[in-house]
Design an enzyme around this catalytic site. Structure first.
Site, PDB file in Angstrom:
ATOM      1  N   THR A 141       0.992  -1.396  -0.103  1.00 24.58           N
ATOM      2  CA  THR A 141      -0.038  -0.129  -0.012  1.00 24.58           C
ATOM      3  C   THR A 141       0.870   1.349   0.130  1.00 24.58           C
ATOM      4  O   THR A 141       2.017   1.175   0.636  1.00 24.58           O
ATOM      5  CB  THR A 141      -0.747  -0.024   1.119  1.00 24.58           C
ATOM      6  OG1 THR A 141      -1.710  -1.151   1.340  1.00 24.58           O
ATOM      7  CG2 THR A 141      -1.837   1.260   1.160  1.00 24.58           C
ATOM      8  N   GLU A 257      -3.130 -14.505   2.424  1.00 28.33           N
ATOM      9  CA  GLU A 257      -3.440 -13.482   3.547  1.00 28.33           C
ATOM     10  C   GLU A 257      -4.775 -13.339   3.882  1.00 28.33           C
ATOM     11  O   GLU A 257      -5.261 -13.246   4.880  1.00 28.33           O
ATOM     12  CB  GLU A 257      -2.557 -12.228   2.927  1.00 28.33           C
ATOM     13  CG  GLU A 257      -3.077 -11.086   3.924  1.00 28.33           C
ATOM     14  CD  GLU A 257      -2.269  -9.788   3.417  1.00 28.33           C
ATOM     15  OE1 GLU A 257      -1.489  -9.738   2.414  1.00 28.33           O
ATOM     16  OE2 GLU A 257      -2.851  -8.372   3.914  1.00 28.33           O
TER      17      GLU A 257
HETATM   18  C1  LIG Z   1      -3.982  -1.152  10.511  1.00 26.28           C
HETATM   19  C2  LIG Z   1      -3.522  -1.519   8.988  1.00 26.28           C
HETATM   20  C3  LIG Z   1      -2.575  -2.103   8.874  1.00 26.28           C
HETATM   21  C4  LIG Z   1      -2.111  -2.525   7.276  1.00 26.28           C
HETATM   22  N1  LIG Z   1      -1.116  -3.262   7.026  1.00 26.28           N
HETATM   23  C5  LIG Z   1      -0.496  -3.350   5.850  1.00 26.28           C
HETATM   24  C6  LIG Z   1       0.559  -3.942   5.282  1.00 26.28           C
HETATM   25  O1  LIG Z   1       1.412  -4.276   6.303  1.00 26.28           O
HETATM   26  N2  LIG Z   1       1.224  -3.822   4.180  1.00 26.28           N
HETATM   27  C7  LIG Z   1       0.443  -3.248   3.164  1.00 26.28           C
HETATM   28  O2  LIG Z   1       0.900  -3.242   2.184  1.00 26.28           O
HETATM   29  N3  LIG Z   1      -0.752  -2.605   3.369  1.00 26.28           N
HETATM   30  C8  LIG Z   1      -1.387  -2.527   4.840  1.00 26.28           C
HETATM   31  N4  LIG Z   1      -2.563  -2.035   4.875  1.00 26.28           N
HETATM   32  C9  LIG Z   1      -3.196  -1.306   4.034  1.00 26.28           C
HETATM   33  C10 LIG Z   1      -4.644  -1.952   3.705  1.00 26.28           C
HETATM   34  O3  LIG Z   1      -4.400  -3.229   2.731  1.00 26.28           O
HETATM   35  C11 LIG Z   1      -5.134  -0.891   2.859  1.00 26.28           C
HETATM   36  O4  LIG Z   1      -5.524   0.220   3.795  1.00 26.28           O
HETATM   37  C12 LIG Z   1      -6.523  -1.637   1.946  1.00 26.28           C
HETATM   38  O5  LIG Z   1      -6.119  -2.187   1.020  1.00 26.28           O
HETATM   39  C13 LIG Z   1      -7.482  -0.220   1.278  1.00 26.28           C
HETATM   40  O6  LIG Z   1      -6.467   0.669   0.682  1.00 26.28           O
HETATM   41  P1  LIG Z   1      -6.703   2.227   0.849  1.00 26.28           P
HETATM   42  O7  LIG Z   1      -6.583   2.334   2.509  1.00 26.28           O
HETATM   43  O8  LIG Z   1      -5.802   2.904  -0.034  1.00 26.28           O
HETATM   44  O9  LIG Z   1      -8.081   2.459   0.596  1.00 26.28           O
HETATM   45  P2  LIG Z   1      -8.600   2.933  -0.963  1.00 26.28           P
HETATM   46  O10 LIG Z   1      -8.134   1.969  -1.890  1.00 26.28           O
HETATM   47  O11 LIG Z   1      -8.520   4.476  -1.154  1.00 26.28           O
HETATM   48  O12 LIG Z   1     -10.239   2.827  -0.660  1.00 26.28           O
HETATM   49  C14 LIG Z   1     -11.047   3.843  -0.235  1.00 26.28           C
HETATM   50  C15 LIG Z   1     -12.444   3.281  -0.184  1.00 26.28           C
HETATM   51  O13 LIG Z   1     -12.888   3.164  -1.689  1.00 26.28           O
HETATM   52  C16 LIG Z   1     -13.555   2.001  -1.856  1.00 26.28           C
HETATM   53  N5  LIG Z   1     -12.880   1.314  -3.409  1.00 26.28           N
HETATM   54  C17 LIG Z   1     -11.634   1.407  -3.939  1.00 26.28           C
HETATM   55  N6  LIG Z   1     -11.815   0.911  -4.989  1.00 26.28           N
HETATM   56  C18 LIG Z   1     -12.984   0.426  -5.260  1.00 26.28           C
HETATM   57  C19 LIG Z   1     -13.744  -0.096  -6.350  1.00 26.28           C
HETATM   58  N7  LIG Z   1     -12.935  -0.623  -7.500  1.00 26.28           N
HETATM   59  N8  LIG Z   1     -15.031  -0.364  -6.249  1.00 26.28           N
HETATM   60  C20 LIG Z   1     -15.590  -0.034  -5.135  1.00 26.28           C
HETATM   61  N9  LIG Z   1     -15.162   0.546  -4.002  1.00 26.28           N
HETATM   62  C21 LIG Z   1     -13.698   0.978  -3.983  1.00 26.28           C
HETATM   63  C22 LIG Z   1     -12.723   1.061  -0.946  1.00 26.28           C
HETATM   64  O14 LIG Z   1     -13.186  -0.339  -0.589  1.00 26.28           O
HETATM   65  C23 LIG Z   1     -12.694   1.890   0.185  1.00 26.28           C
HETATM   66  O15 LIG Z   1     -14.038   1.851   0.951  1.00 26.28           O
HETATM   67  C24 LIG Z   1      -2.901  -1.742   6.423  1.00 26.28           C
HETATM   68  C25 LIG Z   1      -3.827  -1.196   6.934  1.00 26.28           C
HETATM   69  C26 LIG Z   1      -4.042  -0.710   8.042  1.00 26.28           C
HETATM   70  C27 LIG Z   1      -5.353   0.342   8.208  1.00 26.28           C
END
Ligand SMILES: Cc1cc2nc3c(=O)[nH]c(=O)nc-3n(C[C@H](O)[C@H](O)[C@H](O)COP(=O)(O)OP(=O)(O)OC[C@H]3O[C@@H](n4cnc5c(N)ncnc54)[C@H](O)[C@@H]3O)c2cc1C
Length: 394
Positions: A141, A257
């Site tokens: 991410t 995962e």
């Molecule tokens: C505590 C914590 C630990 C984490 N640990 C890791 C880690 O170790 N390594 C790592 O790489 N990541 C990690 N993550 C990241 C996590 O995998 C991402 O937060 C998650 O994949 C969502 O991405 P984003 O936060 O960028 O949200 P966004 O992609 O910005 O999404 C925002 C909203 O839009 C919606 N959305 C996006 N695309 C679509 C679509 N095509 N259709 C409909 N809705 C959509 C999403 O569902 C969400 O509701 C962690 C996150 C947290 C909070």
């Protein structure tokens, strides 16, 4: 025929699911004993401090960090179900952030090294990771790309026989404590999904910057980092798997995962259910235990049904996964459903506890906060729905 001859259900009898053997149950017992004796007593403290690094070598010493890896790398040579047992039993620490930190190490960052790594990479990273001597994290991410993995901006540019990496990663679990990161980068902007490459990057290299520790709603025992990569030079030997195939490699990683996340969510829901059941039998109102109100009984019946449904989905999908299938649709369904019902169960358990449910002391509100992540991490609910929907050609 005597009344005693009639087959009656024994609801208190514990039932072993068919995917688990007696060896799995022995493993479950030994992990459970360790978790209850050595981890759970620290749960409150680690909410404030994050869990300490000694947990890794201690679990390595006990063999719990390499349950499914071959013995030649120091693993236990167990089957896939051993990973489920670990994920389930870790929930008894009552410390979601701890379970997540360990799962990132055992079931997210190291599996790609085992599957795609060179022999040298396995010796340099997998072997010490299994011993708990090196801590792993996984970097997918970015500040501008989460669900849309293909939109990442971290670049690895070839320069002679080295690569130069620039970019940033956010929300990285174990990011502050890790010795190395499995990093997703773009190596060719014009190649679409064939333009991604994984690297194993030592976290003490010049240019790797561990920026701030991020403050979270839950999972407080884990550390979550914002990382920057500023002209980080790595040799070609740091490439993990095939150049240009990183997107497919990481999509494979995400399936495991999601399975582990789903198993952990179901187990956490079961734990909070069990504790709440006990509370409801002890707490009195209007002259009777609150469990004796029909509305409360129905809440438990609804929760139990959801938990059991999610568990069956997880186990059946794990069975298919372990038997060589690649059931992406069902993994997505299990992840989606388990995450959702776990949040619903935790919420209902707060309600059944009344005011006590809102108090930290009862550790129900923490479960609720911790579990909320499951609907976001490792692919959001909406991403799961997209995968499931598209699998029908829609
Ligand atoms: C505590 C914590 C630990 C984490 N640990 C890791 C880690 O170790 N390594 C790592 O790489 N990541 C990690 N993550 C990241 C996590 O995998 C991402 O937060 C998650 O994949 C969502 O991405 P984003 O936060 O960028 O949200 P966004 O992609 O910005 O999404 C925002 C909203 O839009 C919606 N959305 C996006 N695309 C679509 C679509 N095509 N259709 C409909 N809705 C959509 C999403 O569902 C969400 O509701 C962690 C996150 C947290 C909070």
């Amino acid at each position: 025929m005597a009344a005693t001859d009639v087959l009656k259900p024994d609801h208190a009898h514990s039932r072993k699911h068919f995917i688990f053997t007696d060896e799995h149950e022995q493993l479950r017992e030994s992990i459970h004993n360790f978790v209850v004796k050595e981890l759970r007593p620290h749960a409150e403290e680690w909410e404030e401090t994050t869990f300490p690094n000694w947990v890794f070598p201690r679990m390595g010493e006990l063999g719990f960090l390499g349950l499914t890896y071959p013995e030649e790398y120091g693993g236990q040579g167990g089957d896939y179900y051993c990973a489920l047992v670990l994920a389930e039993e870790m929930t008894h620490a009552n410390c979601g952030g701890l379970g997540m930190g360990i799962a990132v190490h055992t079931d997210m960052a190291t599996p790609p090294i085992h599957l795609f790594g060179t022999e040298q990479q396995k010796q340099d990273y997998l072997v010490p990771a299994i011993k708990g001597q090196k801590i792993a994290c996984l970097g997918i991410t970015e500040p501008d790309a989460g669900s849309d993995v293909a939109g990442i901006k971290t670049r690895a540019r070839k320069d002679g026989d080295e690569y130069v990496i620039n970019g940033s990663k956010i929300y990285i679990t174990n990011g502050h404590r890790a010795d190395f990161i499995v990093l997703v980068t773009k190596t060719d902007d014009s190649a679409g999904y064939d333009g991604f490459t994984l690297f194993i990057v030592d976290m003490d290299l010049p240019g790797v910057i561990r920026e701030k520790k991020l403050q979270k709603m839950g999972m407080h025992a884990s550390d979550t980092a914002l990382l920057a990569f500023d002209d980080v030079r790595v040799p070609e030997s740091a490439v993990l798997g095939q150049v240009g195939k990183g997107f497919y490699h990481i999509m494979w990683e995400l399936q495991g995962e999601r399975m582990i996340g789903a198993a952990g969510a179901v187990a956490a829901a079961q734990n909070v259910f069990d504790r709440t059941l006990q509370y409801a039998q002890e707490r009195h109102a209007f002259g009777r235990p609150i469990s004796k109100f029909q509305v409360t009984r129905f809440k438990f019946a609804e929760m139990a049904t959801k938990i059991e449904t999610a568990r069956q989905m997880v186990y059946t999908t794990a069975w298919r996964f372990a038997n060589g299938e690649y059931p992406v649709r069902e993994i997505s369904m299990a992840k989606l459903y388990a995450s959702r019902i776990a949040c619903e169960v935790a919420d209902e358990c707060i309600q059944i506890h009344g005011g006590a449910g809102y108090m930290k002391e009862y550790n129900v509100e923490r479960v609720w906060r911790d579990l909320r992540l499951n609907r976001i991490g490792a692919g959001t609910d909406e991403v799961m729905l997209e995968v499931i929907g598209k699998s029908y050609g829609l």
